[in-house]
Scaffold this motif. Structure first.
Motif, PDB file in Angstrom:
ATOM      1  N   TYR A  56      66.950  98.308 133.426  1.00  0.00           N
ATOM      2  CA  TYR A  56      68.270  98.934 133.316  1.00  0.00           C
ATOM      3  C   TYR A  56      68.784  98.854 131.883  1.00  0.00           C
ATOM      4  O   TYR A  56      69.295  99.837 131.331  1.00  0.00           O
ATOM      5  CB  TYR A  56      69.253  98.251 134.274  1.00  0.00           C
ATOM      6  N   ILE A  57      68.636  97.696 131.269  1.00  0.00           N
ATOM      7  CA  ILE A  57      69.101  97.524 129.893  1.00  0.00           C
ATOM      8  C   ILE A  57      68.332  98.440 128.946  1.00  0.00           C
ATOM      9  O   ILE A  57      68.903  99.025 128.017  1.00  0.00           O
ATOM     10  CB  ILE A  57      68.973  96.048 129.461  1.00  0.00           C
ATOM     11  N   ALA A  58      67.024  98.610 129.186  1.00  0.00           N
ATOM     12  CA  ALA A  58      66.244  99.553 128.377  1.00  0.00           C
ATOM     13  C   ALA A  58      66.825 100.961 128.508  1.00  0.00           C
ATOM     14  O   ALA A  58      66.931 101.701 127.521  1.00  0.00           O
ATOM     15  CB  ALA A  58      64.773  99.537 128.806  1.00  0.00           C
ATOM     16  N   GLY A  59      67.211 101.323 129.727  1.00  0.00           N
ATOM     17  CA  GLY A  59      67.811 102.635 129.946  1.00  0.00           C
ATOM     18  C   GLY A  59      69.129 102.811 129.225  1.00  0.00           C
ATOM     19  O   GLY A  59      69.442 103.912 128.735  1.00  0.00           O
ATOM     20  N   MET A  60      69.915 101.749 129.139  1.00  0.00           N
ATOM     21  CA  MET A  60      71.178 101.809 128.403  1.00  0.00           C
ATOM     22  C   MET A  60      70.939 102.210 126.954  1.00  0.00           C
ATOM     23  O   MET A  60      71.772 102.879 126.329  1.00  0.00           O
ATOM     24  CB  MET A  60      71.883 100.451 128.448  1.00  0.00           C
ATOM     25  N   GLY A  61      69.783 101.808 126.421  1.00  0.00           N
ATOM     26  CA  GLY A  61      69.475 102.117 125.044  1.00  0.00           C
ATOM     27  C   GLY A  61      68.846 103.481 124.852  1.00  0.00           C
ATOM     28  O   GLY A  61      69.420 104.369 124.219  1.00  0.00           O
ATOM     29  N   PHE A  62      67.650 103.682 125.427  1.00  0.00           N
ATOM     30  CA  PHE A  62      66.899 104.893 125.092  1.00  0.00           C
ATOM     31  C   PHE A  62      67.591 106.171 125.542  1.00  0.00           C
ATOM     32  O   PHE A  62      67.417 107.231 124.928  1.00  0.00           O
ATOM     33  CB  PHE A  62      65.473 104.824 125.647  1.00  0.00           C
ATOM     34  N   SER A  63      68.394 106.096 126.591  1.00  0.00           N
ATOM     35  CA  SER A  63      69.128 107.274 127.046  1.00  0.00           C
ATOM     36  C   SER A  63      70.002 107.841 125.941  1.00  0.00           C
ATOM     37  O   SER A  63      70.224 109.049 125.862  1.00  0.00           O
ATOM     38  CB  SER A  63      69.996 106.915 128.256  1.00  0.00           C
ATOM     39  N   ASN A  64      70.447 106.973 125.063  1.00  0.00           N
ATOM     40  CA  ASN A  64      71.394 107.387 124.031  1.00  0.00           C
ATOM     41  C   ASN A  64      70.764 107.675 122.668  1.00  0.00           C
ATOM     42  O   ASN A  64      71.418 108.256 121.803  1.00  0.00           O
ATOM     43  CB  ASN A  64      72.467 106.305 123.874  1.00  0.00           C
ATOM     44  N   VAL A  65      69.502 107.264 122.477  1.00  0.00           N
ATOM     45  CA  VAL A  65      68.905 107.460 121.149  1.00  0.00           C
ATOM     46  C   VAL A  65      67.554 108.169 121.180  1.00  0.00           C
ATOM     47  O   VAL A  65      67.037 108.564 120.135  1.00  0.00           O
ATOM     48  CB  VAL A  65      68.754 106.116 120.390  1.00  0.00           C
ATOM     49  N   THR A 111      78.210 107.109 116.409  1.00  0.00           N
ATOM     50  CA  THR A 111      77.194 106.915 117.450  1.00  0.00           C
ATOM     51  C   THR A 111      77.838 107.083 118.817  1.00  0.00           C
ATOM     52  O   THR A 111      78.881 106.482 119.096  1.00  0.00           O
ATOM     53  CB  THR A 111      76.581 105.506 117.351  1.00  0.00           C
ATOM     54  N   ARG A 112      77.239 107.908 119.665  1.00  0.00           N
ATOM     55  CA  ARG A 112      77.753 108.108 121.020  1.00  0.00           C
ATOM     56  C   ARG A 112      76.941 107.271 122.003  1.00  0.00           C
ATOM     57  O   ARG A 112      75.721 107.308 122.001  1.00  0.00           O
ATOM     58  CB  ARG A 112      77.664 109.577 121.419  1.00  0.00           C
ATOM     59  N   ILE A 113      77.626 106.522 122.853  1.00  0.00           N
ATOM     60  CA  ILE A 113      76.972 105.739 123.897  1.00  0.00           C
ATOM     61  C   ILE A 113      77.544 106.169 125.249  1.00  0.00           C
ATOM     62  O   ILE A 113      78.755 106.089 125.473  1.00  0.00           O
ATOM     63  CB  ILE A 113      77.196 104.219 123.716  1.00  0.00           C
ATOM     64  N   VAL A 114      76.686 106.646 126.151  1.00  0.00           N
ATOM     65  CA  VAL A 114      77.097 107.073 127.490  1.00  0.00           C
ATOM     66  C   VAL A 114      76.488 106.125 128.512  1.00  0.00           C
ATOM     67  O   VAL A 114      75.266 105.937 128.541  1.00  0.00           O
ATOM     68  CB  VAL A 114      76.629 108.516 127.785  1.00  0.00           C
ATOM     69  N   LEU A 115      77.331 105.539 129.356  1.00  0.00           N
ATOM     70  CA  LEU A 115      76.876 104.608 130.386  1.00  0.00           C
ATOM     71  C   LEU A 115      77.556 104.948 131.713  1.00  0.00           C
ATOM     72  O   LEU A 115      78.494 105.742 131.756  1.00  0.00           O
ATOM     73  CB  LEU A 115      77.204 103.164 129.997  1.00  0.00           C
ATOM     74  N   ASN A 116      77.077 104.330 132.808  1.00  0.00           N
ATOM     75  CA  ASN A 116      77.736 104.500 134.095  1.00  0.00           C
ATOM     76  C   ASN A 116      79.189 104.054 134.016  1.00  0.00           C
ATOM     77  O   ASN A 116      79.547 103.162 133.248  1.00  0.00           O
ATOM     78  CB  ASN A 116      77.050 103.660 135.183  1.00  0.00           C
ATOM     79  N   THR A 117      80.035 104.649 134.864  1.00  0.00           N
ATOM     80  CA  THR A 117      81.409 104.158 134.979  1.00  0.00           C
ATOM     81  C   THR A 117      81.417 102.742 135.541  1.00  0.00           C
ATOM     82  O   THR A 117      82.148 101.873 135.072  1.00  0.00           O
ATOM     83  CB  THR A 117      82.222 105.086 135.900  1.00  0.00           C
ATOM     84  N   GLU A 122      72.485 100.231 115.883  1.00  0.00           N
ATOM     85  CA  GLU A 122      72.716  98.805 116.123  1.00  0.00           C
ATOM     86  C   GLU A 122      72.936  98.498 117.605  1.00  0.00           C
ATOM     87  O   GLU A 122      72.419  97.505 118.129  1.00  0.00           O
ATOM     88  CB  GLU A 122      73.941  98.338 115.312  1.00  0.00           C
ATOM     89  N   ILE A 123      73.684  99.342 118.281  1.00  0.00           N
ATOM     90  CA  ILE A 123      73.973  99.085 119.692  1.00  0.00           C
ATOM     91  C   ILE A 123      72.706  99.244 120.520  1.00  0.00           C
ATOM     92  O   ILE A 123      72.397  98.397 121.373  1.00  0.00           O
ATOM     93  CB  ILE A 123      75.084 100.020 120.206  1.00  0.00           C
ATOM     94  N   SER A 124      71.944 100.310 120.283  1.00  0.00           N
ATOM     95  CA  SER A 124      70.713 100.494 121.052  1.00  0.00           C
ATOM     96  C   SER A 124      69.694  99.401 120.736  1.00  0.00           C
ATOM     97  O   SER A 124      68.944  98.974 121.611  1.00  0.00           O
ATOM     98  CB  SER A 124      70.124 101.879 120.805  1.00  0.00           C
ATOM     99  N   ASP A 125      69.654  98.939 119.483  1.00  0.00           N
ATOM    100  CA  ASP A 125      68.741  97.844 119.129  1.00  0.00           C
ATOM    101  C   ASP A 125      69.021  96.607 119.971  1.00  0.00           C
ATOM    102  O   ASP A 125      68.090  95.927 120.432  1.00  0.00           O
ATOM    103  CB  ASP A 125      68.896  97.486 117.647  1.00  0.00           C
ATOM    104  N   MET A 126      70.280  96.308 120.160  1.00  0.00           N
ATOM    105  CA  MET A 126      70.667  95.147 120.965  1.00  0.00           C
ATOM    106  C   MET A 126      70.128  95.274 122.379  1.00  0.00           C
ATOM    107  O   MET A 126      69.543  94.335 122.936  1.00  0.00           O
ATOM    108  CB  MET A 126      72.199  95.047 120.979  1.00  0.00           C
ATOM    109  N   PHE A 127      70.297  96.450 122.975  1.00  0.00           N
ATOM    110  CA  PHE A 127      69.788  96.679 124.326  1.00  0.00           C
ATOM    111  C   PHE A 127      68.263  96.564 124.367  1.00  0.00           C
ATOM    112  O   PHE A 127      67.698  95.895 125.231  1.00  0.00           O
ATOM    113  CB  PHE A 127      70.192  98.074 124.818  1.00  0.00           C
TER     114      PHE A 127
END
Length: 382
Positions: A247-256, A3-9, A211-216
């Protein structure tokens, strides 16, 4: 499967977060910024909250504000020219999705000139260089464009929106300050807030969920359900909670990815200039009903995060119905229309359905669909 997760630096959150903008720029050696925003934010004094800090620090900048609510190919081209003519070496995007999406496209094209044809960025473009260094400062609590690898541009000529997905477009720094959102009127607060809820729920039930996106997503659903009503009333707690939740929603859906609610909403914005959040809010309950039998126990978890009482003791069908009812109630409480009667023209339904089926968000929907089934969903709301 990996699973790839891309977030801000780096991201800053909370009251006073904008104070970190100048230090982030100067510590990295940047000398001039293109401030990418929209005319209303300048007129209402929102942009000056940031430019006053730049002025105080004698940090050079120019403003580009030729951006529509649903940014167009021409807005992007003009932004590229503005950046190149300004002598800027970085971007500060201030606004909702329109300003941030425009800034992403501008930053990508400046550093990847082989994609000067904006349409060539549709889908997953194989850009080689990261976009121009960008600090994104959201003024709405909804799109989460400051943390996503997506942006959406309107093709006026073809009357459609197209989605661009590129890990190289994510802003290096996100500055999420609820004070930048405090001047949003009630209607915009409600619409963008329901967009954020749609992100969280569609992201939770999409085929690509992990699993990671579900948490977000579950935490975002909880925060949005708890704070959207307060944000509409402009309470400090509501603004703070929504700023974080979106913001937290964006952390998830951006990646899945997302689903048909977003693919259907994009067409409404492209054809009728319907605010994206309003379109999502109207479509969300119908999309949830359509997908219910393909989501297992996930609606129960959504309902629990929304605070639905007794949902653990309900049957699966009852839990799904209670969750959809909670979404409808929240939407009604913040003043979102219940149907598309005042928006969609019957003669446009087929075109809208074809556009939605071809949209980049459609494949992520938990239920495989068709143009005919999407057409029926539009008609059910008319």
């Amino acid at each position: 499967m990996a699973t790839r997760i891309v977030l801000n630096t780096i991201s800053y959150h909370g009251k006073g977060a904008i104070e970190h903008i100048v230090p982030e720029l100067t510590s990295r050696g940047y000398g001039k910024a293109l401030v990418c925003t929209d005319p209303d934010l300048i007129r209402f004094g929102v942009v000056s909250k940031v430019t006053d800090l730049l002025d105080k620090a004698a940090f050079s900048y120019e403003v580009y504000s030729d951006i529509k609510a649903n940014p167009t190919i021409e807005n992007v081209k003009s932004g590229v020219a503005a950046f190149q003519n300004s002598g800027a070496d970085c971007i500060i995007a201030i606004g909702g999705g329109s300003a941030m999406d425009t800034a992403k496209a501008v930053g990508i094209i400046v550093n990847n000139p082989e994609f000067a044809d904006v349409r060539s960025l549709e889908g997953v473009a194989p850009t080689k260089k990261h976009a121009v260094f960008t600090i994104a400062v959201p003024t709405t609590a909804g799109t989460a464009a400051e943390v996503t690898i997506n942006y959406v541009i309107t093709d006026v000529e073809k009357k459609r929106k197209f989605v661009c997905v590129d890990a190289n477009d994510i802003p290096e720094v996100a500055v999420v300050d609820p004070d930048m959102m405090s001047s949003m009127p009630k209607g915009l607060t409600a619409a963008t807030g329901m967009d954020a809820l749609t992100h969280a729920i569609e992201g939770y039930i999409t085929k690509g969920a992990c699993e990671i996106s579900d948490m977000f997503h579950l935490e975002a659903i909880r925060l949005i359900s708890q704070h959207l009503r307060g944000a509409v009333e402009n309470t400090p707690e509501g603004r703070e909670g929504m700023a974080l939740g979106q913001y937290i929603a964006g952390m998830g859906f951006s990646n899945v990815g997302l689903g048909i609610v977003h693919s259907m909403a994009h067409g409404l914005s492209a054809l009728y200039d319907t605010p994206h959040g309003v379109a999502c809010a109207i479509l969300l309950p119908t999309g949830l009903e359509y997908n219910a039998d393909y989501t297992g126990e996930r609606y129960r978890a959504v309902g629990k995060a929304m605070g639905v009482e007794g949902i653990d003791q309900m049957s699966l069908e009852e839990a799904r119905a209670a969750t959809i009812a909670a979404v409808k109630q929240l939407s009604a409480d913040v003043g979102i229309p219940a149907d598309l009667k005042e928006i969609v023209k019957p003669e446009d339904v087929r075109f809208l359905a074809e556009s939605a089926f071809a949209d980049a968000c459609c494949p992520g929907n938990p239920r495989d669909t068709s143009v005919e089934e999407i057409e029926a969903l539009y008609k059910s709301l008319m």
